[in-house]
Design an enzyme around this catalytic site. Structure first.
Site, short mmCIF file in Angstrom:
data_model
loop_
_atom_site.label_atom_id
_atom_site.label_comp_id
_atom_site.label_asym_id
_atom_site.label_seq_id
_atom_site.Cartn_x
_atom_site.Cartn_y
_atom_site.Cartn_z
N GLY A 44 0.79 -1.21 0.00
CA GLY A 44 0.00 0.00 0.00
C GLY A 44 0.83 1.26 0.00
N CYS A 45 0.13 2.38 -0.04
CA CYS A 45 0.63 3.75 -0.12
C CYS A 45 1.00 4.10 -1.56
CB CYS A 45 1.83 4.01 0.78
SG CYS A 45 1.44 4.02 2.54
N GLY A 46 0.49 5.21 -1.99
CA GLY A 46 0.78 5.71 -3.32
C GLY A 46 1.49 7.05 -3.24
#
Length: 383
Positions: free
Chosen positions: A15-17
């Site tokens: 996750g995390c962009g």
């Protein structure tokens, strides 16, 4: 795809962009492009944090420090403003403009101040510069004023962040109303720390702003090292140390950006042993002097400062990062599709190598690998 409530706290290490754009010539653009880019990375986050940093947005106050502060009580605002009044001359203060957005609930009171340090306060504190005085006061408010958090303190730049999906945070802060020559953005999927307003990315200090995908397993070592230089970590998130390390290494110790990147993500010893003597001596010196500033763990970060934007991975590249160029613009993101949301037809697209920074500086070309820096230059910087 929509996340169910139960998904919000499910561990997702991919996750995390991240996304960032920069005009190498200083051309300013509004926040719609970066919003569209981070919105495309929606499924990399879970609605527990989103944020942006923008440079060049306050041309009417280019020399004032723009303090963005979030308050959870009226007493906190009174206490923080008392601290600011003691050390600063304030040219303007106002509520940060926002709008109601369905995906953003229960925001704290968000206020901004354009202020300059009082010379007598700087002298009395024995700070070496205005920047050191601001650093001292930001640390003091965040650590000692209950329910008040300074989340932005640079000149002619600002951070905007909160709990929600990043595209909702962009709408909440009305980012289409700002013009900037650098934008960086983050959609958060917290894995080890709480989702709260001050804990969203970017993490900033003075002109530094950092967005991060990954985990910093060396956080304890980095935190204790930074505390020796007066930094205090209060945001309950590992990424905070990145912003402070950059301030220490580049602003206070005078390391070039490319060398600071090699301190944070150095080559492995076996690679150092194969280098030519001068380069080998350089990297050995950096590892010896800055052993506690090495950042371990999987990470991809984009960081920005008043003169540029940089993307860098950990030494194995355990988190994705793509870069692109179009005319005088540099783009960096977790995914190529997010770059194409800002720029449909880039001239070049490439995947940076592990530990090799992509460095964009205003008025210069993009550097895609760390050049050899003379040992004399580093010896001077680390003296």
């Amino acid at each position: 795809m929509h996340h169910h409530t139960a998904d919000l706290y499910t561990r997702n290490i991919s996750g995390c962009g991240l996304s960032g754009m920069m005009s190498l010539t200083g051309e300013r653009v509004d926040g719609r492009g970066i919003r569209d880019s981070i919105a495309l990375l929606h499924d990399r986050s879970n609605g527990l944090g989103g944020g942006f940093a923008a440079y060049g947005i306050y041309p009417d106050f280019p020399r004032h420090f723009a303090f963005h502060i979030m308050y959870y009580s009226a007493d906190a605002k009174d206490a923080a403003e008392k601290a600011l009044d003691t050390g600063f001359d304030c040219a303007r203060d106002e509520r940060i403009p926002t709008r109601l957005v369905e995906g953003v609930a229960d925001p704290p009171l968000l206020w901004r101040y354009f202020a300059t340090p009082k010379p007598e306060a700087v002298a009395q504190s024995q700070s070496a510069s205005d920047e050191d005085f601001v650093l001292r006061e930001v640390m003091r408010i965040n650590a000692e004023v209950s329910d008040a958090y300074v989340f932005s303190s640079g000149q002619n730049m600002g951070a905007f962040k909160g709990v929600g999906y990043a595209e909702d945070i962009a709408d909440f802060y009305r980012l289409e109303d700002y013009q900037a020559y650098i934008w960086i953005a983050h959609g958060r999927f917290p894995t080890n720390t709480p989702g709260w307003w001050a804990g969203a990315h970017p993490f900033t200090l003075l002109d530094w702003a950092v967005v991060h995908n990954g985990e910093i397993s060396s956080y304890g070592i980095n935190k204790r090292y930074l505390e020796m230089f007066g930094y205090r970590c209060t945001m309950r998130t590992d990424t905070e140390v990145m912003a402070y390390l950059l301030d220490l290494l580049v602003r206070r110790h005078g390391l070039p950006i490319e060398v600071a990147c090699k301190v944070i993500a150095p080559p492995f010893w076996k690679a150092v042993d194969r280098m030519e003597p001068e380069q080998r001596d350089l990297y050995r010196a950096l590892r010896q002097v800055y052993a506690s500033a090495l950042v371990n763990g999987p990470f991809a970060i984009i960081f920005a400062h008043r003169d540029g934007m940089v993307g860098v991975n950990d030494r194995i590249k355990l988190r994705p990062m793509v870069a692109a160029r179009k005319d005088d613009f540099l783009y960096i993101s977790s995914e190529e599709a997010a770059i194409r949301a800002m720029c449909a037809n880039p001239d070049t697209v490439w995947s940076p190598r592990a530990g090799e920074p992509v460095i964009g500086c205003r008025g210069q070309d993009v550097s895609t690998s760390a050049p050899l820096v003379s040992s004399t230059e580093v010896a001077h910087a680390t003296a």
